[in-house]
Design a protein around this motif. Structure first.
Motif, mmCIF file in Angstrom:
data_model
loop_
_atom_site.group_PDB
_atom_site.id
_atom_site.type_symbol
_atom_site.label_atom_id
_atom_site.label_comp_id
_atom_site.label_asym_id
_atom_site.label_seq_id
_atom_site.Cartn_x
_atom_site.Cartn_y
_atom_site.Cartn_z
ATOM 1 N N ALA A 145 -72.019 10.444 -39.631
ATOM 2 C CA ALA A 145 -71.654 10.671 -38.224
ATOM 3 C C ALA A 145 -70.154 10.466 -38.019
ATOM 4 O O ALA A 145 -69.497 11.237 -37.305
ATOM 5 C CB ALA A 145 -72.457 9.738 -37.321
ATOM 6 N N LEU A 146 -69.609 9.439 -38.654
ATOM 7 C CA LEU A 146 -68.183 9.138 -38.490
ATOM 8 C C LEU A 146 -67.296 10.188 -39.180
ATOM 9 O O LEU A 146 -66.164 10.422 -38.750
ATOM 10 C CB LEU A 146 -67.869 7.740 -39.014
ATOM 11 C CG LEU A 146 -68.392 6.591 -38.136
ATOM 12 C CD1 LEU A 146 -68.462 5.281 -38.932
ATOM 13 C CD2 LEU A 146 -67.500 6.392 -36.903
ATOM 14 N N THR A 147 -67.811 10.801 -40.238
ATOM 15 C CA THR A 147 -67.044 11.876 -40.879
ATOM 16 C C THR A 147 -66.819 13.010 -39.877
ATOM 17 O O THR A 147 -65.749 13.614 -39.821
ATOM 18 C CB THR A 147 -67.774 12.383 -42.142
ATOM 19 O OG1 THR A 147 -67.856 11.299 -43.075
ATOM 20 C CG2 THR A 147 -67.039 13.542 -42.795
ATOM 21 N N ILE A 148 -67.816 13.271 -39.067
ATOM 22 C CA ILE A 148 -67.654 14.274 -38.011
ATOM 23 C C ILE A 148 -66.803 13.719 -36.864
ATOM 24 O O ILE A 148 -65.845 14.350 -36.419
ATOM 25 C CB ILE A 148 -69.029 14.729 -37.478
ATOM 26 C CG1 ILE A 148 -69.843 15.371 -38.604
ATOM 27 C CG2 ILE A 148 -68.860 15.698 -36.298
ATOM 28 C CD1 ILE A 148 -71.300 15.593 -38.286
ATOM 29 N N PRO A 152 -73.478 19.990 -32.612
ATOM 30 C CA PRO A 152 -72.353 20.433 -31.764
ATOM 31 C C PRO A 152 -71.126 20.853 -32.582
ATOM 32 O O PRO A 152 -70.389 21.768 -32.186
ATOM 33 C CB PRO A 152 -72.035 19.198 -30.909
ATOM 34 C CG PRO A 152 -73.330 18.424 -30.879
ATOM 35 C CD PRO A 152 -73.917 18.636 -32.238
ATOM 36 N N GLN A 153 -70.902 20.194 -33.727
ATOM 37 C CA GLN A 153 -69.750 20.561 -34.545
ATOM 38 C C GLN A 153 -69.907 21.966 -35.109
ATOM 39 O O GLN A 153 -68.953 22.743 -35.143
ATOM 40 C CB GLN A 153 -69.570 19.539 -35.671
ATOM 41 C CG GLN A 153 -68.269 19.701 -36.435
ATOM 42 C CD GLN A 153 -67.054 19.535 -35.540
ATOM 43 O OE1 GLN A 153 -66.823 18.472 -34.983
ATOM 44 N NE2 GLN A 153 -66.276 20.604 -35.360
ATOM 45 N N LEU A 154 -71.107 22.301 -35.543
ATOM 46 C CA LEU A 154 -71.331 23.651 -36.077
ATOM 47 C C LEU A 154 -71.313 24.694 -34.957
ATOM 48 O O LEU A 154 -70.839 25.818 -35.161
ATOM 49 C CB LEU A 154 -72.661 23.719 -36.847
ATOM 50 C CG LEU A 154 -72.706 22.916 -38.154
ATOM 51 C CD1 LEU A 154 -74.008 23.200 -38.905
ATOM 52 C CD2 LEU A 154 -71.504 23.208 -39.050
ATOM 53 N N PHE A 155 -71.795 24.320 -33.793
ATOM 54 C CA PHE A 155 -71.697 25.228 -32.629
ATOM 55 C C PHE A 155 -70.230 25.592 -32.385
ATOM 56 O O PHE A 155 -69.875 26.756 -32.184
ATOM 57 C CB PHE A 155 -72.308 24.546 -31.391
ATOM 58 C CG PHE A 155 -72.040 25.264 -30.106
ATOM 59 C CD1 PHE A 155 -72.745 26.412 -29.768
ATOM 60 C CD2 PHE A 155 -71.077 24.800 -29.214
ATOM 61 C CE1 PHE A 155 -72.506 27.081 -28.571
ATOM 62 C CE2 PHE A 155 -70.820 25.460 -28.013
ATOM 63 C CZ PHE A 155 -71.540 26.610 -27.696
ATOM 64 N N ASN A 156 -69.385 24.587 -32.432
ATOM 65 C CA ASN A 156 -67.961 24.825 -32.229
ATOM 66 C C ASN A 156 -67.347 25.629 -33.362
ATOM 67 O O ASN A 156 -66.525 26.513 -33.134
ATOM 68 C CB ASN A 156 -67.217 23.488 -32.099
ATOM 69 C CG ASN A 156 -67.031 23.117 -30.642
ATOM 70 O OD1 ASN A 156 -67.181 23.961 -29.767
ATOM 71 N ND2 ASN A 156 -66.713 21.869 -30.385
ATOM 72 N N ALA A 157 -67.737 25.315 -34.586
ATOM 73 C CA ALA A 157 -67.183 26.038 -35.742
ATOM 74 C C ALA A 157 -67.475 27.533 -35.623
ATOM 75 O O ALA A 157 -66.629 28.372 -35.941
ATOM 76 C CB ALA A 157 -67.772 25.474 -37.034
ATOM 77 N N ARG A 158 -68.659 27.861 -35.142
ATOM 78 C CA ARG A 158 -69.027 29.283 -34.986
ATOM 79 C C ARG A 158 -68.176 29.960 -33.922
ATOM 80 O O ARG A 158 -67.836 31.133 -34.048
ATOM 81 C CB ARG A 158 -70.506 29.401 -34.617
ATOM 82 C CG ARG A 158 -71.416 29.142 -35.799
ATOM 83 C CD ARG A 158 -72.781 29.815 -35.600
ATOM 84 N NE ARG A 158 -73.590 29.626 -36.805
ATOM 85 C CZ ARG A 158 -74.259 28.511 -37.080
ATOM 86 N NH1 ARG A 158 -74.241 27.506 -36.220
ATOM 87 N NH2 ARG A 158 -74.931 28.405 -38.212
ATOM 88 N N ARG A 159 -67.836 29.213 -32.875
ATOM 89 C CA ARG A 159 -66.979 29.790 -31.831
ATOM 90 C C ARG A 159 -65.630 30.215 -32.408
ATOM 91 O O ARG A 159 -64.976 31.111 -31.906
ATOM 92 C CB ARG A 159 -66.746 28.789 -30.694
ATOM 93 C CG ARG A 159 -67.962 28.596 -29.784
ATOM 94 C CD ARG A 159 -67.658 27.599 -28.668
ATOM 95 N NE ARG A 159 -66.527 28.014 -27.875
ATOM 96 C CZ ARG A 159 -65.595 27.188 -27.394
ATOM 97 N NH1 ARG A 159 -65.660 25.891 -27.639
ATOM 98 N NH2 ARG A 159 -64.595 27.657 -26.676
#
Lengths: 213, 213
Positions: A99-102, A170-177
């Motif tokens: 979690a902290l890596t993200i 949420p991180q992957l959602f953003n990466a796709r954007r």
């Protein structure tokens, strides 16, 4: 009955995390949107209750909580099931490190205030800002894939959804954007798919929030 | 007897945090320096045990732990005294939010890999890099001061040293290296002074490490 109010923004990653956690715990909450696009986070009214002016902030019977990972810890204390981190110290440390890596190595470099600084203060073109975004996401996701793969199952840690998955989605959602290719991260994609199949994640999705209409 | 090895760099903030925590807990450890200046973190040998190539990494009887805040949690599980976070959920959430304000909102923007990217990939002069550094420190410390002040005592949370102080001291050490004025943060300065008076902090200081000689 505990009154729970979440101050969030539909597309903020850390807000999305907290919505997922509240849904997983079955905590009913009122949602108060703070539009980062309109600068609501800088309003006098919001600064009065949250001097840092960030989202998310959770009000729990009037107690104000900031920082999504601290909110997860608080939720685990108050609503035991399902736990967001494993009970054993080794599993805990591992899930926290994922979690902290993200939360420390990817997201802080790519949130809106940083992208704005690059554009407005340092005068970078959108293409350079996008390259910055992708660079840190790729660095971070590669590290996460390597760290997670040995102990992953359907989710990032074994076959139980938890805090690492809550940060991942949420991180992957953003990466796709930002059109970041994700094929190199099979463990992450598997955990994302398993997570998104859960109603708690679907209901927390940015597109499912009212302001997204 | 547990064998504990800390892979660190004398001036890395997150490494400095972990040295403090180990000292507070009275855990004896071997120190293995990974020179970020020489690029040791990218060596094949180090990548083989830590694919992300970051410091700190703690080996605890062969178990490899990354992320300083996850390491604190692990230490609190294995060595109960003194606890690094309070026992009550409200105090825990507060101290975690203070620590995360440093670990997520300040430090990631200012670590070496980011400053290098600004300089090498984006072509910024040292003065612009320094301004970037100071900007995020000032934003973050102002937020931290506001968040901490109401519940601070000698330390950031009451009169007991803990995880928030452990994160604060290395951050202020770094801020001073970049000549950031700190007068506006009396709560932080008070907690720093109380912390530095403790032998656990003094022994963890970058200047007290062997490579600093």
């Amino acid at each position: 009955m505990t009154r729970v109010v979440l101050h969030d923004y539909f597309r903020s990653s850390a807000s999305y995390r907290v919505r997922i956690a509240l849904n997983l715990k079955g905590v009913a909450y009122e949602r108060h949107e703070v539009s980062l696009l309109n600068g609501d986070q800088k309003s006098e009214a919001y600064r009065a209750i949250n001097p840092q002016g960030f989202v998310p902030m959770l009000e729990w019977d009037g107690q104000r909580l900031t920082q999504s990972l601290a909110i997860f810890d608080f939720l685990d204390s108050h609503v035991k099931e399902p736990p967001l981190v494993p009970g054993d110290p080794d599993g805990r440390a591992h899930v926290l490190s994922l979690a902290l890596t993200i939360a420390c190595d990817i997201h802080p470099l790519n949130n809106l205030r940083v992208l704005k600084y690059l554009k407005n203060e340092l005068g970078h073109e959108q293409a350079e800002v996008d390259a910055w975004y992708r660079y840190w996401v790729v660095e971070g996701l590669a590290a996460l894939e390597a760290l997670a793969a040995p102990r992953a199952g359907a989710f990032l840690y074994g076959d139980t959804v938890g805090m690492a998955d809550i940060c991942l989605v949420p991180q992957l959602f953003n990466a796709r954007r930002f059109d970041v290719p994700l094929d190199a991260y099979p463990t992450l994609l598997r955990a994302e798919a398993a997570s998104l199949a859960l109603p708690a994640f679907a209901a927390a999705h940015p597109d499912a929030q009212e302001s997204a209409a």
